[in-house]
Design an enzyme around this catalytic site. Structure first.
Site, PDB file in Angstrom:
ATOM      1  N   SER A 152     -72.330 -53.288   2.975  1.00  0.00           N
ATOM      2  CA  SER A 152     -71.136 -53.829   3.623  1.00  0.00           C
ATOM      3  C   SER A 152     -70.084 -54.132   2.567  1.00  0.00           C
ATOM      4  O   SER A 152     -70.418 -54.425   1.403  1.00  0.00           O
ATOM      5  CB  SER A 152     -71.480 -55.121   4.378  1.00  0.00           C
ATOM      6  OG  SER A 152     -70.310 -55.809   4.796  1.00  0.00           O
ATOM      7  N   TYR A 165     -73.856 -63.669   5.051  1.00  0.00           N
ATOM      8  CA  TYR A 165     -74.175 -62.262   5.296  1.00  0.00           C
ATOM      9  C   TYR A 165     -73.881 -61.424   4.063  1.00  0.00           C
ATOM     10  O   TYR A 165     -74.684 -60.578   3.648  1.00  0.00           O
ATOM     11  CB  TYR A 165     -73.368 -61.765   6.492  1.00  0.00           C
ATOM     12  CG  TYR A 165     -73.565 -60.300   6.808  1.00  0.00           C
ATOM     13  CD1 TYR A 165     -74.703 -59.861   7.480  1.00  0.00           C
ATOM     14  CD2 TYR A 165     -72.609 -59.346   6.454  1.00  0.00           C
ATOM     15  CE1 TYR A 165     -74.882 -58.513   7.786  1.00  0.00           C
ATOM     16  CE2 TYR A 165     -72.779 -58.004   6.747  1.00  0.00           C
ATOM     17  CZ  TYR A 165     -73.918 -57.597   7.414  1.00  0.00           C
ATOM     18  OH  TYR A 165     -74.095 -56.269   7.704  1.00  0.00           O
TER      19      TYR A 165
END
Length: 263
Positions: A152, A165
């Site tokens: 990500s 995250y």
């Protein structure tokens, strides 16, 4: 016939990647936590001519489940490609670190970091044995097996509320890079797909308008250039893969901060 394992395959990017692989003739072991959604996805995937699909519902943070997945791959003849796609946010919607539930952070590390590493460890004997031979037209990495870890932009950019995250994805990136050094016969890719219209993205930021984002079905074939062209181990972005000629250098570098996208 080559075999791929895809986690988080019942929806979103995992489902799209599994669909692209099935269309290219790969046999599949697919997993996700939701048994009904996984069974529906597996039924659709099995419609590809000549493709065998084994669905094993469960949580990748479970050692027993990881063992069952590798046993399923072994029953199909081995494992050529492991796609670690399953992931959780840690809390929904996302919150600032000051309010981040620690239990949620622990769960995110278990699913996003410990689970994928455990699955790699369990699958390494099969991946080391794997020939690169994929079905005609499918393409595959030269040498032994391959690992694709979904990363990500939050792993490399400090976005507010994405800290927990992002920390798990940063850890996953480092583990991927070390794995590439320690297992040079394997291809190891860690790839940022960019922001997409997914349930996870909607849960992360429920107030955001996702209409302008690409769908997982648009992103999946771009990421699979890594497999079909046997690109070198390294960190890639879907954006970079979409505009860079095949085989340009030893691993596509990450895009400039902000150029990739959160998942």
């Amino acid at each position: 016939m080559s075999v791929a394992m895809v986690t988080g395959a019942s929806r979103g990017l995992g489902r799209a990647l599994a669909g692209e692989l099935a269309a290219r003739g790969w046999d599949l072991v697919v997993t996700a936590r939701g048994a009904r959604a996984l069974a529906e996805a597996a039924s659709e995937l099995a419609r590809a001519p000549g493709v065998r699909v084994t669905a094993v519902a469960g949580d990748v943070s479970s050692a027993e489940h990881r063992g069952a997945l590798v046993a399923a791959a072994r029953a199909l003849g081995g494992l050529d490609l492991l796609v670690n796609n399953a992931g959780v946010l840690g809390t929904e919607p996302l919150v600032a670190l000051a309010a981040q539930p620690l239990d949620g952070l622990r769960k995110a590390f278990e699913v996003n970091v410990v689970g994928p590493l455990g699955l790699v460890q369990e699958a390494l004997p099969l991946l080391r044995e794997a020939g690169a031979g994929a079905p005609a037209g499918a393409g595959a990495a030269a040498g032994a097996g391959a690992v694709l870890n979904i990363s990500s932009d939050a792993a490399v950019v400090a976005y507010g509320t994405w800290g927990a995250y992002g920390a798990t994805k940063a850890a996953g990136d480092l583990l991927s890079a070390v794995l590439a050094v320690e297992e040079p016969a394997l291809r190891v890719w860690w790839a940022d797909p960019g922001s997409m219209r997914t349930r996870m993205m909607a849960a992360a930021e429920p107030g955001e308008d996702l209409a302008g984002l690409p769908s997982p079905q648009e992103v999946a074939p771009v990421l699979l250039r890594l497999v079909t062209e046997g690109l070198p181990s390294g960190r890639y972005t879907a954006q970079g893969l979409g505009v860079t000629a095949a085989g340009a250098g030893a691993g596509e570098p990450a895009a400039e901060p902000g150029a990739g996208g959160r998942r």
